[in-house]
Design a protein around this motif. Structure first.
Motif, PDB file in Angstrom:
ATOM      1  N   PRO A  46      58.379  15.502  96.360  1.00 38.84           N
ATOM      2  CA  PRO A  46      58.002  14.139  96.762  1.00 38.84           C
ATOM      3  C   PRO A  46      56.735  14.152  97.626  1.00 38.84           C
ATOM      4  O   PRO A  46      56.416  15.166  98.263  1.00 38.84           O
ATOM      5  CB  PRO A  46      59.215  13.653  97.562  1.00 38.84           C
ATOM      6  CG  PRO A  46      60.330  14.574  97.202  1.00 38.84           C
ATOM      7  CD  PRO A  46      59.679  15.891  96.918  1.00 38.84           C
ATOM      8  N   PRO A  47      56.018  13.046  97.695  1.00 36.28           N
ATOM      9  CA  PRO A  47      54.830  12.978  98.556  1.00 36.28           C
ATOM     10  C   PRO A  47      55.196  13.197 100.017  1.00 36.28           C
ATOM     11  O   PRO A  47      56.223  12.721 100.500  1.00 36.28           O
ATOM     12  CB  PRO A  47      54.291  11.566  98.319  1.00 36.28           C
ATOM     13  CG  PRO A  47      55.432  10.799  97.745  1.00 36.28           C
ATOM     14  CD  PRO A  47      56.262  11.781  96.985  1.00 36.28           C
ATOM     15  N   THR A 429      51.976   4.844 115.825  1.00 37.92           N
ATOM     16  CA  THR A 429      51.791   5.362 114.474  1.00 37.92           C
ATOM     17  C   THR A 429      53.119   5.334 113.721  1.00 37.92           C
ATOM     18  O   THR A 429      54.187   5.525 114.306  1.00 37.92           O
ATOM     19  CB  THR A 429      51.260   6.803 114.484  1.00 37.92           C
ATOM     20  OG1 THR A 429      52.272   7.691 114.981  1.00 37.92           O
ATOM     21  CG2 THR A 429      50.015   6.914 115.355  1.00 37.92           C
ATOM     22  N   THR A 430      53.050   5.106 112.407  1.00 37.21           N
ATOM     23  CA  THR A 430      54.267   5.086 111.600  1.00 37.21           C
ATOM     24  C   THR A 430      53.963   5.473 110.159  1.00 37.21           C
ATOM     25  O   THR A 430      52.911   5.119 109.630  1.00 37.21           O
ATOM     26  CB  THR A 430      54.949   3.700 111.639  1.00 37.21           C
ATOM     27  OG1 THR A 430      56.151   3.735 110.862  1.00 37.21           O
ATOM     28  CG2 THR A 430      54.034   2.610 111.105  1.00 37.21           C
ATOM     29  N   GLY A 431      54.889   6.206 109.565  1.00 34.38           N
ATOM     30  CA  GLY A 431      54.737   6.588 108.170  1.00 34.38           C
ATOM     31  C   GLY A 431      55.730   5.909 107.261  1.00 34.38           C
ATOM     32  O   GLY A 431      55.548   5.878 106.043  1.00 34.38           O
ATOM     33  N   ALA A 451      49.869   4.171 100.832  1.00 36.40           N
ATOM     34  CA  ALA A 451      50.967   3.475 100.155  1.00 36.40           C
ATOM     35  C   ALA A 451      51.690   2.545 101.128  1.00 36.40           C
ATOM     36  O   ALA A 451      52.022   1.401 100.786  1.00 36.40           O
ATOM     37  CB  ALA A 451      51.937   4.487  99.550  1.00 36.40           C
ATOM     38  N   LEU A 452      51.935   3.022 102.340  1.00 37.48           N
ATOM     39  CA  LEU A 452      52.553   2.172 103.367  1.00 37.48           C
ATOM     40  C   LEU A 452      51.629   1.015 103.711  1.00 37.48           C
ATOM     41  O   LEU A 452      52.081  -0.136 103.830  1.00 37.48           O
ATOM     42  CB  LEU A 452      52.863   2.997 104.612  1.00 37.48           C
ATOM     43  CG  LEU A 452      53.237   2.205 105.869  1.00 37.48           C
ATOM     44  CD1 LEU A 452      54.487   1.379 105.634  1.00 37.48           C
ATOM     45  CD2 LEU A 452      53.416   3.142 107.069  1.00 37.48           C
ATOM     46  N   ILE A 462      45.774  -0.587 111.184  1.00 38.59           N
ATOM     47  CA  ILE A 462      44.795   0.415 110.761  1.00 38.59           C
ATOM     48  C   ILE A 462      45.444   1.335 109.735  1.00 38.59           C
ATOM     49  O   ILE A 462      46.585   1.792 109.922  1.00 38.59           O
ATOM     50  CB  ILE A 462      44.287   1.248 111.951  1.00 38.59           C
ATOM     51  CG1 ILE A 462      43.622   0.338 113.004  1.00 38.59           C
ATOM     52  CG2 ILE A 462      43.293   2.326 111.494  1.00 38.59           C
ATOM     53  CD1 ILE A 462      43.314   1.047 114.310  1.00 38.59           C
ATOM     54  N   ASN A 463      44.721   1.618 108.652  1.00 37.75           N
ATOM     55  CA  ASN A 463      45.184   2.566 107.640  1.00 37.75           C
ATOM     56  C   ASN A 463      44.547   3.927 107.890  1.00 37.75           C
ATOM     57  O   ASN A 463      43.333   4.071 107.814  1.00 37.75           O
ATOM     58  CB  ASN A 463      44.825   2.058 106.242  1.00 37.75           C
ATOM     59  CG  ASN A 463      45.223   3.042 105.161  1.00 37.75           C
ATOM     60  OD1 ASN A 463      46.125   3.859 105.360  1.00 37.75           O
ATOM     61  ND2 ASN A 463      44.563   2.966 104.013  1.00 37.75           N
TER      62      ASN A 463
END
Length: 515
Positions: A46-47, A429-431, A451-452, A462-463
Motif C-alpha cells: 500500500p502507499p 500535520t496530518t496524513g 491524495a489527502l 497546505i499540501n
C-alpha cells in the motif's frame, strides 16, 4: 513467477543509505521493479508502507531514518512488505548524549514581521476574542448559552457593530469537582485555566462557576497570582440566582466588553512574538518524509527570526528522545526531558499500560508500525535548532527558540496545554485527515500527501505531498509554511476557523483520582 515491470524511482523513497526499508509512494503490485534499489516487489504494497531492501532474520533490528524502528518478528525477504505482521517493538539501549549537536543559531538580519495586536501590557495577540471559561463542568451549559447569543452564524446582528472582535467563545470541560484539593490533577487544571485566562488572544474573559465546586474560581486566580478586574470577571450560578439569570448576567457583561474589545488595531510586529505549537495527528508513513520535515524547516526559520516553537506529545517522542538531548543547550535541559519520559514510563506501568500501545489503527493503515517509527518522524517537526528549555504541561513559556512541553500524545489535550502555555498559533500535520481547531489560537493544517489534500481540501491549509512526488523540496515547503504562519498570525483565517472549529476541542489533561 509473476511478471516483472519497471516502475519509476519515484515509486519508493529511501531516507538514509543505512536503512533496511524504502517507502512506497503509491500502491505497488507484486513483481514491480524499483530500479534505484534493483528491487522486485513481492506482494501488494500500500502507499506509505515499507518494503524490505535486504533479507533479515527473525530478531534482527530494522532501520528507518538510520534508526532502529523495531525487530523482525519472523524472517523477512528482500522485496517483502514490512509491517505489523512481521515487525515488532524493540527494546534497546539508547545513548543519551547531551549537547553534542549544538550549533549557533544564525539569526535573520532583518527579522520578518506580521500584523499583530499589541495589548496594553505589551503582550502580542494573533486574534481578538472574548472568552468564557468554566471552573467546573456544572457551569458548561450556562457558558455555552452566553457565547451562543453572540454567534455570527445564528445571530449575525449581535456582533455586527464590532468587526474587530473575532468572536465570543466558551471553552468548557468535564472536570472541576470530585478531585483531590492538594493533588496534581487540580494543579494542572488550574494552571491550564489560568493560562487561558491571561492568553493575549483574549481581550477579556468571563469566568463562570457553579459555586460549590472543588475548583473554586478564587483558587484558580490565586494559584497564578491573578486578580479580577474589568477584563477578567467572575461569577457563579448559585450567587446569580440560577441558570436564566446567570445567562442574562453573562450576556450583559459581554456587551459591556465589546466596545473596548473592538478598538484594537493591527500593526507590524516582529516574528519574535510568535509562539507556535507543533502538532501531528492522524499520522501516516509519509508524515516523517513530507509535512513534519517541512514544518521543521519552517520552525528553523521561525527560530532564526527570534520566535518560539513548542514540540510536545511526550509519548510520541518515545524512542527518539536521544535525538533531542543531543541538541539540548545544557545537560540540565536534557535531563529535564529524560525526566518527563521516565515519568511517562512510570505512569504507564502503574496503570497497566505501555508506551508502545501507539500507533493508532489509522496510523497503521497509513503505514506506521511501531511507536519508535512514529516518534522518529514526529520529532522532525522540531527542525534542527538547539533545544533551549523543557516545560511541564501548561507551564508558561518564557524562553525564545525551540522548546519542549510535556503532554499526552492525544492532540486536543496536547494543543490545549500549548495554548495555555502561550502558543498564539498552532501548526498541525496530518496524513489521515485530522479535523481540529483550538480557539483562541488559529490552527494551520498540513497534509502529508496529495491524495489527502484532494480528498479533504476544505480542512487542509497546505499540501506537503510535493515532497513525496518530487515536485517540491522540504526547504521550499518550509518557506511556504513560514509565510503562511505570518499570514495567519496577521488575521487570515485558517480552514479550521472557517469551518467553526475551536470551542469543542478544549480538553485539559485529566490527571489524578476522581471520587
Amino acid at each position: 513467477m509473476p511478471s516483472i515491470s519497471t516502475v519509476s524511482d519515484l515509486a519508493a523513497i529511501r531516507l538514509h543509505d543505512n536503512d533496511d526499508v524504502v517507502i512506497a509512494t503509491r500502491q505497488l503490485m507484486s513483481g514491480a521493479r524499483i530500479a534505484s534499489e534493483n528491487l522486485v516487489v513481492a506482494g501488494l504494497i500500500p502507499p506509505g508502507h515499507k518494503i524490505a531492501t535486504r533479507d533479515m532474520a527473525a530478531g534482527e533490528p530494522v532501520k528507518r531514518y538510520n534508526q532502529i524502528i523495531g525487530v523482525a518478528k519472523e524472517p523477512i525477504s528482500r522485496g517483502q512488505h514490512v509491517h505489523v505482521h512481521n515487525l515488532g517493538m524493540a527494546e534497546f539501549s539508547r545513548e543519551h548524549a547531551f549537547g553534542v549537536d549544538l550549533h549557533p543559531t544564525e539569526y535573520a538580519r532583518e527579522p520578518a514581521t506580521f500584523m499583530g495586536i499589541r495589548r496594553d501590557d505589551g503582550r502580542v495577540a494573533t486574534r481578538n476574542f472574548i472568552g468564557i471559561l468554566t471552573s467546573v463542568n456544572c457551569s458548561a451549559t450556562v457558558a455555552r448559552a452566553i457565547a451562543d447569543h453572540f454567534r455570527r452564524d445564528a445571530h449575525p446582528q449581535a456582533l455586527a457593530a464590532y468587526p474587530n472582535v473575532d468572536g465570543v467563545v466558551a471553552l468548557t470541560h468535564g472536570l472541576g469537582c470530585g478531585i483531590d484539593t492538594m493533588g496534581e490533577g487540580l494543579a494542572v487544571l488550574r494552571r491550564t485555566l489560568a493560562g487561558y485566562a491571561i492568553h493575549p488572544n483574549f481581550h477579556s474573559v468571563l469566568f463562570v462557576g457553579l459555586g460549590c465546586e472543588t475548583n473554586q474560581i478564587s483558587g484558580v486566580l490565586e494559584s497564578a497570582g491573578l486578580k479580577a478586574g474589568e477584563r477578567l470577571r467572575s461569577f457563579t450560578i448559585q450567587d446569580s440566582g440560577g441558570t436564566r439569570k446567570t445567562i442574562e448576567r453573562g450576556i450583559d457583561m459581554v456587551r459591556e466588553m465589546l466596545a473596548d474589545a473592538n478598538r484594537v488595531t493591527r500593526e507590524p510586529l516582529p516574528a519574535s512574538h510568535l509562539i507556535v505549537g507543533l502538532q501531528c495527528g492522524g499520522s501516516d508513513g509519509y508524515s516523517g518524509i513530507s509535512a513534519n520535515p517541512a514544518l521543521g524547516a519552517a520552525v528553523d526559520r521561525l527560530v532564526r527570526n527570534g520566535g518560539t516553537a513548542i514540540l510536545s506529545e511526550t509519548p510520541e517522542i518515545y524512542g527518539a528522545e536521544h535525538l533531542l538531548t543531543r541538541r539540548a543547550v545544557s545537560r540540565e535541559v536534557g535531563e529535564k526531558l529524560l525526566a518527563r519520559v521516565a515519568w511517562w514510563e512510570n505512569y504507564c506501568a502503574r496503570n497497566g499500560a505501555a508506551l508502545d500501545n501507539n500507533p493508532s489503527a489509522g496510523n497503521k493503515v497509513g503505514g506506521l508500525t511501531t511507536i519508535l517509527e512514529k516518534s522518529l518522524g514526529a520529532v522532525a517537526k522540531g527542525g534542527t535548532t538547539n533545544l533551549v528549555e523543557v516545560y511541564q504541561y501548561a507551564e508558561r513559556i518564557d524562553a525564545k527558540g525551540f522548546v519542549f512541553m510535556d503532554s499526552p500524545g492525544y492532540d486536543p489535550v496536547s494543543a490545549t496545554g500549548q495554548v495555555a502555555s502561550g502558543a498564539n498559533l498552532i501548526c498541525f500535520t496530518t496524513g489521515r485527515g485530522s479535523a481540529y481547531g483550538c480557539a483562541p489560537s488559529p490552527s494551520l493544517k498540513l497534509a502529508t500527501n496529495t491524495a489527502l489534500w484532494e480528498r479533504q481540501e476544505d480542512d487542509m491549509d497546505i499540501n506537503c505531498g510535493g515532497v513525496v512526488d518530487g515536485s517540491a523540496s522540504v526547504a521550499e515547503l518550509g518557506d511556504l509554511i513560514f509565510e503562511r504562519m505570518l499570514e495567519c498570525a496577521s488575521g487570515t483565517p485558517s480552514k479550521s476557523e472557517a469551518n467553526g472549529y475551536g470551542q469543542n476541542e478544549f480538553v485539559p489533561w485529566q490527571l489524578g483520582v476522581i471520587t
